[in-house]
Design an enzyme around this catalytic site. Structure first.
Site, PDB file in Angstrom:
ATOM      1  CB  ILE A 170      21.636  23.849  35.050  1.00 18.46           C
ATOM      2  CG1 ILE A 170      23.069  23.517  35.459  1.00 18.46           C
ATOM      3  CG2 ILE A 170      20.721  24.039  36.248  1.00 18.46           C
ATOM      4  CD1 ILE A 170      23.817  24.670  36.118  1.00 18.46           C
ATOM      5  CB  CYS A 171      21.251  18.149  34.586  1.00 19.68           C
ATOM      6  SG  CYS A 171      22.500  17.732  33.348  1.00 19.68           S
ATOM      7  NE  ARG A 172      25.724  13.557  38.267  1.00 15.48           N
ATOM      8  CZ  ARG A 172      26.589  12.989  37.434  1.00 15.48           C
ATOM      9  NH1 ARG A 172      27.832  13.423  37.371  1.00 15.48           N
ATOM     10  NH2 ARG A 172      26.217  11.997  36.646  1.00 15.48           N
TER      11      ARG A 172
END
Length: 108
Positions: free
Chosen positions: A59-61
């Site tokens: 996951i990232c932004r």
């Protein structure tokens, strides 16, 4: 190129192994409790922190960096899936988050 599975935040179980690849300032503002934090650029030298036999949800932004990381992990023999919409989708879904700065968790 390797096909990467994109998963919706609603389909991720509570016991899933989460890998957050955002930068430190993003992590401090808000993240998933229990997630492993390895910024994208640090991953090659910290790869041993991941279990190649375990499914990893990256996951990232918003999903761009995590997609590239998931591709790289799969190419290196790991089982990785990209979290569609990233932490923005996580926040919108009302999923639990914590912060490191004493403030209400948010996504930067």
């Amino acid at each position: 190129m390797t096909n990467i599975e994109n998963v919706d935040v609603e389909s991720i179980g509570a016991d899933a192994t989460m890998l957050d690849v955002r930068e430190d300032y993003e992590w401090e503002a808000g993240h998933i409790d229990g997630a492993l934090h390895i910024p994208m650029n640090d991953l090659p030298e910290r790869l041993e922190e991941l279990d190649p036999d375990e499914d990893v949800f990256v996951i990232c932004r918003s999903g761009g960096r995590s997609f590239r990381v998931a591709q790289w992990l799969v190419a290196n023999g790991y089982s990785a899936m990209n979290v569609s919409g990233g932490m923005g989708a996580w926040l919108e879904a009302g999923k639990p988050m914590v912060s490191e700065n004493g403030q209400e968790p948010t996504v930067k």
